[in-house]
Design a protein around this motif. Structure first.
Motif, PDB file in Angstrom:
ATOM      1  N   UNK A  14       0.813  -1.217   0.000  1.00  0.00           N
ATOM      2  CA  UNK A  14       0.000   0.000   0.000  1.00  0.00           C
ATOM      3  C   UNK A  14       0.842   1.260   0.000  1.00  0.00           C
ATOM      4  N   UNK A  15       0.186   2.392  -0.175  1.00  0.00           N
ATOM      5  CA  UNK A  15       0.852   3.684  -0.068  1.00  0.00           C
ATOM      6  C   UNK A  15      -0.215   4.731   0.217  1.00  0.00           C
ATOM      7  N   UNK A  16       0.191   5.773   0.940  1.00  0.00           N
ATOM      8  CA  UNK A  16      -0.798   6.702   1.485  1.00  0.00           C
ATOM      9  C   UNK A  16      -0.762   8.088   0.873  1.00  0.00           C
ATOM     10  N   UNK A  17       0.329   8.464   0.217  1.00  0.00           N
ATOM     11  CA  UNK A  17       0.431   9.833  -0.270  1.00  0.00           C
ATOM     12  C   UNK A  17       1.445   9.940  -1.403  1.00  0.00           C
ATOM     13  N   UNK A  18       1.552  11.158  -1.946  1.00  0.00           N
ATOM     14  CA  UNK A  18       2.444  11.399  -3.073  1.00  0.00           C
ATOM     15  C   UNK A  18       3.900  11.126  -2.714  1.00  0.00           C
ATOM     16  N   UNK A  19       4.281  11.418  -1.474  1.00  0.00           N
ATOM     17  CA  UNK A  19       5.659  11.189  -1.041  1.00  0.00           C
ATOM     18  C   UNK A  19       6.017   9.713  -1.154  1.00  0.00           C
ATOM     19  N   UNK A  20       5.087   8.859  -0.760  1.00  0.00           N
ATOM     20  CA  UNK A  20       5.357   7.425  -0.836  1.00  0.00           C
ATOM     21  C   UNK A  20       5.420   6.939  -2.282  1.00  0.00           C
ATOM     22  N   UNK A  21       4.646   7.564  -3.170  1.00  0.00           N
ATOM     23  CA  UNK A  21       4.738   7.225  -4.595  1.00  0.00           C
ATOM     24  C   UNK A  21       6.130   7.562  -5.112  1.00  0.00           C
ATOM     25  N   UNK A  22       6.635   8.758  -4.765  1.00  0.00           N
ATOM     26  CA  UNK A  22       7.976   9.152  -5.184  1.00  0.00           C
ATOM     27  C   UNK A  22       9.023   8.196  -4.621  1.00  0.00           C
ATOM     28  N   UNK A  23       8.870   7.808  -3.362  1.00  0.00           N
ATOM     29  CA  UNK A  23       9.821   6.893  -2.738  1.00  0.00           C
ATOM     30  C   UNK A  23       9.840   5.538  -3.439  1.00  0.00           C
ATOM     31  N   UNK A  24       8.665   5.093  -3.894  1.00  0.00           N
ATOM     32  CA  UNK A  24       8.601   3.817  -4.602  1.00  0.00           C
ATOM     33  C   UNK A  24       9.380   3.892  -5.917  1.00  0.00           C
ATOM     34  N   UNK A  25       9.258   5.014  -6.630  1.00  0.00           N
ATOM     35  CA  UNK A  25      10.037   5.172  -7.863  1.00  0.00           C
ATOM     36  C   UNK A  25      11.536   5.232  -7.557  1.00  0.00           C
ATOM     37  N   UNK A  26      11.908   5.926  -6.488  1.00  0.00           N
ATOM     38  CA  UNK A  26      13.328   6.017  -6.144  1.00  0.00           C
ATOM     39  C   UNK A  26      13.901   4.666  -5.725  1.00  0.00           C
ATOM     40  N   UNK A  27      13.029   3.763  -5.274  1.00  0.00           N
ATOM     41  CA  UNK A  27      13.445   2.422  -4.869  1.00  0.00           C
ATOM     42  C   UNK A  27      13.011   1.388  -5.900  1.00  0.00           C
ATOM     43  N   UNK A  28      12.979   1.816  -7.170  1.00  0.00           N
ATOM     44  CA  UNK A  28      12.379   1.024  -8.229  1.00  0.00           C
ATOM     45  C   UNK A  28      13.013  -0.351  -8.419  1.00  0.00           C
ATOM     46  N   UNK A  29      14.285  -0.505  -8.134  1.00  0.00           N
ATOM     47  CA  UNK A  29      14.953  -1.796  -8.352  1.00  0.00           C
ATOM     48  C   UNK A  29      14.415  -2.888  -7.426  1.00  0.00           C
ATOM     49  N   UNK A  30      13.840  -2.471  -6.289  1.00  0.00           N
ATOM     50  CA  UNK A  30      13.302  -3.446  -5.336  1.00  0.00           C
ATOM     51  C   UNK A  30      11.784  -3.367  -5.206  1.00  0.00           C
ATOM     52  N   UNK A  31      11.169  -2.327  -5.749  1.00  0.00           N
ATOM     53  CA  UNK A  31       9.733  -2.100  -5.565  1.00  0.00           C
ATOM     54  C   UNK A  31       8.948  -2.629  -6.762  1.00  0.00           C
ATOM     55  N   UNK A  32       8.097  -3.622  -6.531  1.00  0.00           N
ATOM     56  CA  UNK A  32       7.353  -4.256  -7.619  1.00  0.00           C
ATOM     57  C   UNK A  32       6.342  -3.307  -8.257  1.00  0.00           C
ATOM     58  N   UNK A  33       5.696  -2.471  -7.442  1.00  0.00           N
ATOM     59  CA  UNK A  33       4.727  -1.524  -7.999  1.00  0.00           C
ATOM     60  C   UNK A  33       5.401  -0.545  -8.951  1.00  0.00           C
ATOM     61  N   UNK A  34       6.522   0.018  -8.531  1.00  0.00           N
ATOM     62  CA  UNK A  34       7.247   0.960  -9.382  1.00  0.00           C
ATOM     63  C   UNK A  34       7.676   0.294 -10.682  1.00  0.00           C
ATOM     64  N   UNK A  35       8.093  -0.946 -10.606  1.00  0.00           N
ATOM     65  CA  UNK A  35       8.500  -1.663 -11.820  1.00  0.00           C
ATOM     66  C   UNK A  35       7.314  -1.817 -12.772  1.00  0.00           C
ATOM     67  N   UNK A  36       6.143  -2.126 -12.215  1.00  0.00           N
ATOM     68  CA  UNK A  36       4.944  -2.259 -13.054  1.00  0.00           C
ATOM     69  C   UNK A  36       4.576  -0.913 -13.684  1.00  0.00           C
ATOM     70  N   UNK A  37       4.684   0.172 -12.914  1.00  0.00           N
ATOM     71  CA  UNK A  37       4.382   1.497 -13.452  1.00  0.00           C
ATOM     72  C   UNK A  37       5.321   1.836 -14.609  1.00  0.00           C
ATOM     73  N   UNK A  38       6.594   1.529 -14.434  1.00  0.00           N
ATOM     74  CA  UNK A  38       7.580   1.822 -15.484  1.00  0.00           C
ATOM     75  C   UNK A  38       7.297   1.014 -16.746  1.00  0.00           C
ATOM     76  N   UNK A  39       6.856  -0.228 -16.572  1.00  0.00           N
ATOM     77  CA  UNK A  39       6.495  -1.042 -17.727  1.00  0.00           C
ATOM     78  C   UNK A  39       5.297  -0.444 -18.463  1.00  0.00           C
ATOM     79  N   UNK A  40       4.294   0.020 -17.702  1.00  0.00           N
ATOM     80  CA  UNK A  40       3.132   0.658 -18.318  1.00  0.00           C
ATOM     81  C   UNK A  40       3.566   1.898 -19.104  1.00  0.00           C
TER      82      UNK A  40
END
Length: 247
Positions: A14-40
């Motif tokens: 889960x994630x609660x705010x824009x800051x956490x969305x940014x953090x997921x992208x910054x941790x993209x190598x380990x974050x499955x959601x960010x990887x899926x977003x990048x693929x999209x």
């Protein structure tokens, strides 16, 4: 997994705010959601060298995007820039204000004719109407105008609806929106969907007409007087972000 297969997903943590969305992208190598977003977004994960994502704040005028992402591709001396609007919803309706300004600001943006602008000020209550027996003495609903004045208002929105929809959803300038991420928190999980802004604009735009309650509809966008405080006499544009799950 390609972007057609991805569709909407449920974030494991889960994630609660824009800051956490940014953090997921910054941790993209380990974050499955960010990887899926990048693929999209159309990226080959193997070719990404570095990502720097930041929340857009303290910027005037406030941009439509919430998160700015800079993506460096291996063996290329360029940065790809992606801007995301994040819509967080915690209920089943999720109506969201996407723009709100005084009429004169919209006159500057859209070159609204003087006579139409004056009618819209009656609609928002910025100009107090002198007509008696209104449902709300502070302002006029669209069905309380004469047919001629009502049609004048609706014609302006019909003639300019693509400009208006683009401005309220995409915005202008370097931080204009390219992607819309809608996240609905259900119990402890967060269901999300990521769509290109062009798909979003095509979905929400449509026929201009009067709503059953006397407001204005542009497709799925509601145009109404902003109630409450602050700026109670502003023009407000609202959407239900959850509709994006059906695109």
């Amino acid at each position: 997994m390609n972007k057609q297969i991805l569709g909407s997903q449920t974030a494991k943590n889960g994630f609660a705010n824009e800051k956490e969305v940014a953090e997921k992208f910054n941790n993209w190598e380990a974050d499955e959601d960010a990887q899926k977003w990048l693929l999209i977004m159309g990226y080959d994960l193997k070719r990404i060298e570095e990502i720097k994502a930041v929340v857009l704040k303290n910027i005037t005028p406030k941009p439509k995007s919430d998160v700015n992402i800079r993506i460096k591709i291996k063996l290329k001396d360029v940065l790809n820039i992606e801007n995301i609007s994040v819509k967080l919803v915690s209920n089943t309706q999720g109506f969201n204000q996407v723009d709100k300004r005084k009429i004169d600001k919209y006159v500057e943006m859209w070159n609204i004719p003087n006579d139409t602008a004056e009618l819209l000020k009656l609609f928002t209550g910025e100009t107090v109407p002198k007509i008696k027996n209104l449902r709300d003495k502070r302002r006029m609903f669209l069905d309380e105008f004469s047919e001629q004045d009502r049609n004048k208002i609706l014609k302006f929105f019909e003639d300019n609806k693509m400009l208006i929809i683009n401005d309220i959803l995409r915005g202008r300038g370097e931080f204009s929106v390219e992607w819309v991420l809608v996240a609905q928190k259900i119990n402890k999980n967060t269901k999300w969907i990521l769509k290109n802004i062009n798909e979003v604009i095509n979905h929400y735009s449509g026929e201009v007409k009067m709503s059953p309650k006397g407001s204005i509809l542009i497709g799925s966008v509601t145009v109404q007087r902003k109630g409450g405080t602050p700026d109670p006499a502003s023009l407000q544009f609202k959407i239900n972000p959850l509709e994006i799950f059906d695109i």
